[in-house]
Design an enzyme around this catalytic site. Sequence first.
Site, short mmCIF file in Angstrom:
data_model
loop_
_atom_site.label_atom_id
_atom_site.label_comp_id
_atom_site.label_asym_id
_atom_site.label_seq_id
_atom_site.Cartn_x
_atom_site.Cartn_y
_atom_site.Cartn_z
N HIS A 131 0.86 -1.18 0.00
CA HIS A 131 0.00 0.00 0.00
C HIS A 131 0.91 1.24 0.00
O HIS A 131 2.01 1.19 0.52
CB HIS A 131 -0.84 -0.06 1.28
N LYS A 234 -10.39 0.03 10.65
CA LYS A 234 -10.65 -1.15 9.81
C LYS A 234 -11.07 -2.36 10.64
O LYS A 234 -11.35 -3.42 10.10
CB LYS A 234 -9.39 -1.51 9.01
C1 LIG Z 1 -2.41 -2.71 3.43
C2 LIG Z 1 -2.71 -1.36 3.98
N1 LIG Z 1 -1.74 -0.67 4.58
C3 LIG Z 1 -1.95 0.55 5.11
C4 LIG Z 1 -3.17 1.15 5.03
C5 LIG Z 1 -3.31 2.50 5.59
O1 LIG Z 1 -4.24 2.56 6.63
P1 LIG Z 1 -4.68 3.97 7.20
O2 LIG Z 1 -5.24 4.74 6.06
O3 LIG Z 1 -5.68 3.66 8.23
O4 LIG Z 1 -3.44 4.62 7.73
C6 LIG Z 1 -4.22 0.45 4.43
C7 LIG Z 1 -5.58 1.05 4.35
O5 LIG Z 1 -6.02 1.54 3.38
C8 LIG Z 1 -3.98 -0.81 3.89
O6 LIG Z 1 -4.97 -1.48 3.27
#
Ligand SMILES: Cc1ncc(COP(=O)(O)O)c(C=O)c1O
Lengths: 415, 415, 132, 132
Positions: A131, A234
Amino acid sequence: MAVPQTLDTLDVGAIRKDFPILKRETQEGVQLVYLDSAASSQKPEQVIHAMSRFYETEYSNVHRGIHTLAEEATAAFESARDRVAEFVGAESSRQIVFTRNATEAINLVANSWGRANLGEGDLVLLTQMEHHSNIVPWQMMASELGFKIEYAPMTDDQRIDLAEYGALLERQPKLVGFTQMSNVLGTINPVAEMAEMAHAAGAVVLVDGAQSVPHMVVNVADLDIDFLAFSAHKLCGPSGIGALYGRRELLEEMPPFMGGGEMIKRVQFDAFVAAELPSKFEAGTPPIAQAIGFGAAVDYLSKLGMPAIRQHEQEMIERALEQLEEVPGVRVYGPAAEHKGGVAAFTLADTHPHDVAQILDRRGIAVRAGHHCAMPLHEKLGLPATTRASFYLYNTPEEIDSLIEGLYAVREVFA
Amino acid sequence: MAVPQTLDTLDVGAIRKDFPILKRETQEGVQLVYLDSAASSQKPEQVIHAMSRFYETEYSNVHRGIHTLAEEATAAFESARDRVAEFVGAESSRQIVFTRNATEAINLVANSWGRANLGEGDLVLLTQMEHHSNIVPWQMMASELGFKIEYAPMTDDQRIDLAEYGALLERQPKLVGFTQMSNVLGTINPVAEMAEMAHAAGAVVLVDGAQSVPHMVVNVADLDIDFLAFSAHKLCGPSGIGALYGRRELLEEMPPFMGGGEMIKRVQFDAFVAAELPSKFEAGTPPIAQAIGFGAAVDYLSKLGMPAIRQHEQEMIERALEQLEEVPGVRVYGPAAEHKGGVAAFTLADTHPHDVAQILDRRGIAVRAGHHCAMPLHEKLGLPATTRASFYLYNTPEEIDSLIEGLYAVREVFA
Amino acid sequence: MDDLYREQIIDRYKNPQMRGNLDPHDYSYEDDNPLCGDRIRMDLRVDGSGRVTEAAFSGEGCAISQASADLLTEKVVGMSLDEVKSYTKDELIEMLGIDLGPVRLKCALLSLKVLKAGVYGLDELEEELAAL
Amino acid sequence: MDDLYREQIIDRYKNPQMRGNLDPHDYSYEDDNPLCGDRIRMDLRVDGSGRVTEAAFSGEGCAISQASADLLTEKVVGMSLDEVKSYTKDELIEMLGIDLGPVRLKCALLSLKVLKAGVYGLDELEEELAAL
Ligand SMILES: Cc1ncc(COP(=O)(O)O)c(C=O)c1O
Ligand SMILES: Cc1ncc(COP(=O)(O)O)c(C=O)c1O
């Protein structure tokens, strides 16, 4: 509270009653089918109510306060930290730093650990399925500190290529960072094995648990990892809070990330002394009510049992993949169901994912379309975007049927 | 909603009904008297309810989503940003970056603007009355970048010494940072004048509005300042969210602070392109429900009218100072009421502030004791700690009477 | 009177029995709690068999911290160093006989922290005490 | 059929009238929306009096972006450059005749962004368009 009927089965009907939003219609007569939990999950009233109640009866700023409300609020806040620590198997609550989200947790490591440990000639190893939150913080620090980034490639069925990963480890990266579950492919990575390999190569291991912690048992001790980043929103918790778990010795050596109230032991005009863990990393008034909600969320999930949740999602993804593959023109990305969480990203012939998502939405079905904050992965797949349906403990097989019917409707529009 | 009876008068009785926690007893038969709003304010049910309702009916992750909930949630989130922007007189909502709190807002400037603009030989000018949140971030960056920090001194009645401030400006600091209202002394600084002087000397001006924005009209355009940092939790809003206002050109030139989802326009394996304002500075899932609460809080305050709130607090502090000064052994710090917000920090003979606060708490009176995250200021005052009573729109004159009676009780214990 | 401020606490605060410095001494340590400015120093003299023969404390701070230091200093006289090491925070709290929230607990325990740090160095203690 | 996908939109998407490239051209610009990968290029030919005589677009993306580009390209033929500059997003939305959320609005407006950027440079537009 919906209690599982047997050890391994979720009573999804009862669970759905806990989530007020699931009763919603998106337009008159159109029932919401929420298949976007990978972006953010919905919240049970146990969590919503824990926060309202906290604001209504014991809210105060935490720490340092002597008055009754301050003591109650502090106790509630720290108890939430204890339960979050327990939820991921941390030895001590002091190893849990509350952040805004998983993204900040990773930025904290990249900034604090990174600045203290990385420089010219060093390597950070990530994977191609990360991500943006586990890519961009490293790119930012790399351009400042001069280290290099490599991305471990995937196999043809979009799992981590362990042979290539092993080969890259020979280049002795200082840190290896990877997601435990891809938010696009659903791929569940063999974390314990990857961590062991990385440790053998002398690397520190950061795991992005944003997608895994909500959906399966994640135990930092069993996995033997050094950092774990995850978000409350989440996992049935509120927005505005996440957590970083860190190995004690690492957290202790790391310099603070942000400065301000709470993270100090002593301040003079010309210098400050940082506080103990975890305060050292929590500058300013923390997300207090959000911690209460975070605690309530892990309580909620624990009561149902993470193994039961995982099993339900496994059944859902198996059914979804089976049915999706029967829709002419649909192509699903990622590995077979057994290696996957409850995430199905797909394309439908050459209909743009935006158009797919939009037509599904008119039928009440909420899916996501786009690059899902994983542009490099999409580039690798040769796609600008995919449509993603993702499942959680409150989704039912009938909702998969609705999705499939919806896709036939999309096909008709674009026939 | 409690609507003011006349333009300038708060109906405090009606307002109190909006705040569920104010009905609370701290022990059986002991009514809460909450005099700790400078640490964090209580929340009206309008704010608590706005967030619950949001979770119950339209929660989703924001931005990029095509489905109905995502669109509704995004619209609500961005509307909150609009109202916060309007509340502080920002030209455009794009100049409002949501942060975790005021502390993060200042860290953002210190890190992003600081790294791009500060180095060896440069000077940052703060004041002796700053909160740790406007000291430590600069100390951290100073030790990294090699610039110097100076602290503008105070007059004998603990107001900013404008002559000395002017003299320090001759050393051409690159940035001047000061609080609009001291959280210990209550001193309200002449921001417009100080900003004008600083600009004339070529400095960028950062104002810590954590204590001022909740209590008076703060308009960035009228004050002509470059950055303003504040927190929602001190202005009847939720914990877990704050804001940075920034001058457009400055924000646009600044590099991102954290990396991740949402703050990018495009990511490739080897580089990323940052998003437009304000996304550039909002990495990862933002505090979504907290923004909804923030918006509800500024609506609540705006409806009552900030001038009326300020006037009420002025009346409260006048009365408090008058009565406090009659208690033998009490010494109040800070300037006369006309230069002050609703904050009274004091000592009671040589009874330690902890003991004072504790005995008051047994009477239901919540005050704070300690250094209030302003250790350098306390060192300057030659005190390890003070007791602080602070007032907000829901406090009544009778609560001041309770405080005074409580202080007589403390005196008796330690007689 | 407020139960937190039992007569004994106030009395010990106002009229400490064990205030002073021992020079020379066998053990001495000083620490403070920056949050509230409480500061405590404790000096011990120990005989050949490792038993505390004399003890004194000095410092300043809130009633709880000072009364706790006074009572603890008194208590410690006649103990063996091993007994000092194994003296627990719960025993101290019981001796004080008052119910403390987390902030005030730190005040009460500062003297114990100083005592133990004096006797066997700070490191082993950090863990236990930081968690309070 | 879904109102967002009025027959005209789907029809224009499937059977665009104005697809192509003009070489040579007087104005040309290309841009994309990285969020979804929509990409549009527009080419214009203009006569001596500053009136658009020919126009064509190319690119790829969702139905909304492509249909919007096709309709806009057709609309622009015969307009003076001043008329192009003053053509508003509201006019485009009205021409599309559909109700769009913020994400899809960006799809629909990509062609207008490309058109205007081509005609008078991107800078003046940033503000207006970034706010969409
Ligand atoms: C694999 C992964 N890593 C990191 C994130 C980042 O999460 P957040 O936006 O809550 O910081 C997400 C969420 O979209 C994710 O799916
Ligand atoms: C003057 C001042 N600045 C900054 C802060 C920091 O606010 P927060 O803890 O919400 O970041 C505070 C609050 O304690 C304050 O009073």
